[in-house]
Enzyme design. Structure first.
Site, PDB file in Angstrom:
ATOM      1  N   ALA A 184       0.821  -1.215   0.000  1.00 11.48           N
ATOM      2  CA  ALA A 184       0.000   0.000   0.000  1.00 11.48           C
ATOM      3  C   ALA A 184       0.851   1.259   0.000  1.00 11.48           C
ATOM      4  CB  ALA A 184      -0.919  -0.011   1.225  1.00 11.48           C
ATOM      5  N   ARG A 234      -1.849   6.788 -11.885  1.00 19.40           N
ATOM      6  CA  ARG A 234      -2.895   6.702 -12.905  1.00 19.40           C
ATOM      7  C   ARG A 234      -4.279   7.159 -12.399  1.00 19.40           C
ATOM      8  NH1 ARG A 234      -1.127   0.591 -14.216  1.00 19.40           N
ATOM      9  NH2 ARG A 234      -0.289   0.867 -12.114  1.00 19.40           N
ATOM     10  N   THR A 284       7.111  -3.535  -6.623  1.00 19.36           N
ATOM     11  CA  THR A 284       6.375  -4.411  -5.700  1.00 19.36           C
ATOM     12  C   THR A 284       7.318  -5.375  -4.958  1.00 19.36           C
ATOM     13  OG1 THR A 284       5.869  -5.766  -7.646  1.00 19.36           O
ATOM     14  CG2 THR A 284       4.129  -4.320  -6.836  1.00 19.36           C
ATOM     15  N   ARG A 297     -29.984  16.038  11.434  1.00  7.46           N
ATOM     16  CA  ARG A 297     -28.542  16.311  11.405  1.00  7.46           C
ATOM     17  C   ARG A 297     -27.856  15.615  12.582  1.00  7.46           C
ATOM     18  NH1 ARG A 297     -28.540  22.417  11.508  1.00  7.46           N
ATOM     19  NH2 ARG A 297     -26.314  22.040  11.814  1.00  7.46           N
ATOM     20  N   SER A 314     -48.225  26.903  17.334  1.00  6.66           N
ATOM     21  CA  SER A 314     -47.543  27.149  16.061  1.00  6.66           C
ATOM     22  C   SER A 314     -46.817  28.489  16.046  1.00  6.66           C
ATOM     23  CB  SER A 314     -48.576  27.130  14.921  1.00  6.66           C
ATOM     24  OG  SER A 314     -49.077  25.818  14.795  1.00  6.66           O
TER      25      SER A 314
END
Ligand code: UD1
Ligand code: CA
Length: 457
Positions: A10, A16, A79, A333, A405
């Site tokens: 890794a 690329r 590698t 949220r 309300s």
């Protein structure tokens, strides 16, 4: 069973990918590729795992944490050179070493276990995991002799036209006899098209030393997809997505339109839950049984219990207990907790707040930084005024209160149980139990006044 070790490669930059993000950290279905690899490797029960890190080492370590050891490859010379960096941990030890790339996120632990078994069964010094590719472009080719014994691996860039036509490819995954691996690594050279120490050359070296080499072919090429660019990244996401969906469907989850459903790898869903199309379920989300998630919902890092209905809503880092219904068009949220039987209606936003059992928040309301008891009715268009531009303040409302309300509740506030807040009030003071808080201008009616308006003339 002989000791098992694993080395995860890794350290590469991933040129690329053309990205600021290091390749192995690119997510596939919500998890970095290297995270998938570590999980699959861990499922094969190795006694030691060494991740080779280089580019973005700190970020890779942050992701994998203490679940493996790290060897730093300061310059990326190939590698083979990468594997050599694990010598400080593994050199000289007896056992079998799995070497795997951080960019092949679809490999399953079943295949890796099969590879270990095949390798030990063949008593080989090395066993290559191979696959038949329809289009082998970009992969190393497996070159076998006339009787089918593996000769070597040839990289695309070093292949003769004849070798390039071979469709059996190297997946970049191998099992090695650990001691022989580190002996042979010392003999790698860089006389190839890329001037790198190729791990793949180890096959010829082992053979020249008189050791036998085997190849184990997976039935499914897709599993070995190596992600080197964004095209392969999209393919990997698609393949992983199909695999995840299959798992959920076989577990009893209905996906109404799998083509437009996005479920991340770590998500858990209970049976008889129905998920409509155009839904994303991301991160560490758990959904219980008998839930119904409709079109347009997005759920991220949340825990949802049984029998919850979510209609076209966004839920982030929140906790929803059973028998709750949410939406349409609600936004939960981070740190919203909705208790059993509560109702959250349309255009309601809730943040860092607990909504008690059977409390109803039906319409057009913002609740932030608050604790609401049970059986409360919150009217339409109530605003919890929690922020003065600098700090956030808490509002507490006791059980069975009634919030009229279009009230503004200016925090900090403690509203006792069984209180009434008159519609249209801007509440700035605490309210004791059974009181009504009212804070609005008195109405006067001016007789005949309307007639002054052209509208009534
Ligand atoms: C490699 C194989 C190829 C195989 C393919 C499968 C070699 C020479 N080639 O090619 O035969 O078909 O994988 O996907 O091995 N890395 C390091 N340090 C380095 C170089 C690479 O850690 O110095 C890591 C990369 O981060 C990556 C992995 O090794 O995770 C593979 O490297 P990559 O450059 O992707 O190799 P491929 O060209 O795909
Ligand atoms: Ca690769």
């Amino acid at each position: 069973m002989s000791a098992r070790y694993a080395i995860i490669l890794a350290a590469g930059k991933g040129t690329r990918m053309k990205s600021k993000l290091y390749k192995v950290l690119h997510p596939v279905c919500g998890q970095p590729m290297v995270e998938h690899i570590l999980q699959r490797v861990t499922e094969t029960n190795p006694s030691e795992v060494v991740a080779i890190v280089g580019h973005g080492a700190d970020k890779v370590k942050e992701q994998l944490g203490e679940r493996c050891q790290y060897a730093l490859q300061e310059v990326q010379l190939g590698t083979g050179h990468a594997v050599l960096q694990a010598a400080e941990f593994l050199e000289g030890k007896t056992g079998t070493t799995l070497v795997i790339s951080g960019d092949t996120p679809l490999l399953t632990s079943e295949t890796l276990n099969n590879l270990f078994d095949y390798h030990l069964g063949k008593n080989a010094s090395a066993t290559i995991l191979t696959a038949q590719a329809q289009d082998p472009t970009g992969y190393g080719r497996i070159i076998r002799d006339r009787v089918g014994i593996v000769d070597k691996i040839v990289e695309q860039k070093d292949a003769t036209p004849e070798e390039a036509r071979v469709t059996e490819i190297n997946t970049g995954t191998y099992c090695f006899d650990n001691a022989l691996l580190f002996d042979a690594l010392a003999n790698l050279k860089t006389d190839n098209a890329q001037g790198e120490y190729y791990l793949t050359d180890i096959i010829e070296i082992l053979k020249s030393q008189g050791h036998s080499v085997a190849a184990y072919q997976t039935a499914d090429f897709n599993e070995s997809l190596g992600v080197n660019d964004r095209v392969a990244l999209a393919q990997a996401n698609q393949l992983m997505r199909e695999r995840i969906q299959l798992k959920h469907m076989l577990n009893g989850v209905t996906l109404v339109d799998p083509a437009t459903t996005y479920i991340d790898a770590a998500v858990e869903i209970g049976s008889d839950t129905v998920i409509e199309g155009n839904v994303s379920i991301k991160g560490a989300t758990t959904i219980g049984e008998d839930c119904f998630i409709t079109n347009g919902s997005q759920i991220v890092d949340s825990v949802i219990a049984d029998r919850v209905v979510v209609k076209a809503s966004v839920i982030e880092e929140s906790r929803i207990h059973s028998n709750v219904d949410i939406g349409p068009y609600a936004h939960l949220r981070p740190n919203a907790e909705i208790c059993t039987g509560a109702h959250i209606g349309n255009y309601v936003e809730i943040k860092n707040a607990k909504i008690g059992e059977n409390t109803k928040v039906g319409h057009l309301t913002y609740i932030g930084d608050a604790t609401l008891g049970r059986d409360i009715n919150v009217g339409c268009g109530v605003v919890f005024v929690n922020y003065d531009g600098k700090s956030k303040y808490q509002t507490i409302i006791g059980d069975h209160s009634f919030i009229g309300s279009n009230a503004n509740l200016v925090a900090p506030l403690t509203i006792a149980a069984n209180t009434l807040i008159a519609a249209g009030s801007t509440i700035t003071k605490d309210i004791p139990e059974f009181a009504m808080g009212i804070a609005r201008a008195k109405q006067t009616n001016k007789e005949e006044f309307a007639k002054k308006l052209p509208y009534f003339q």
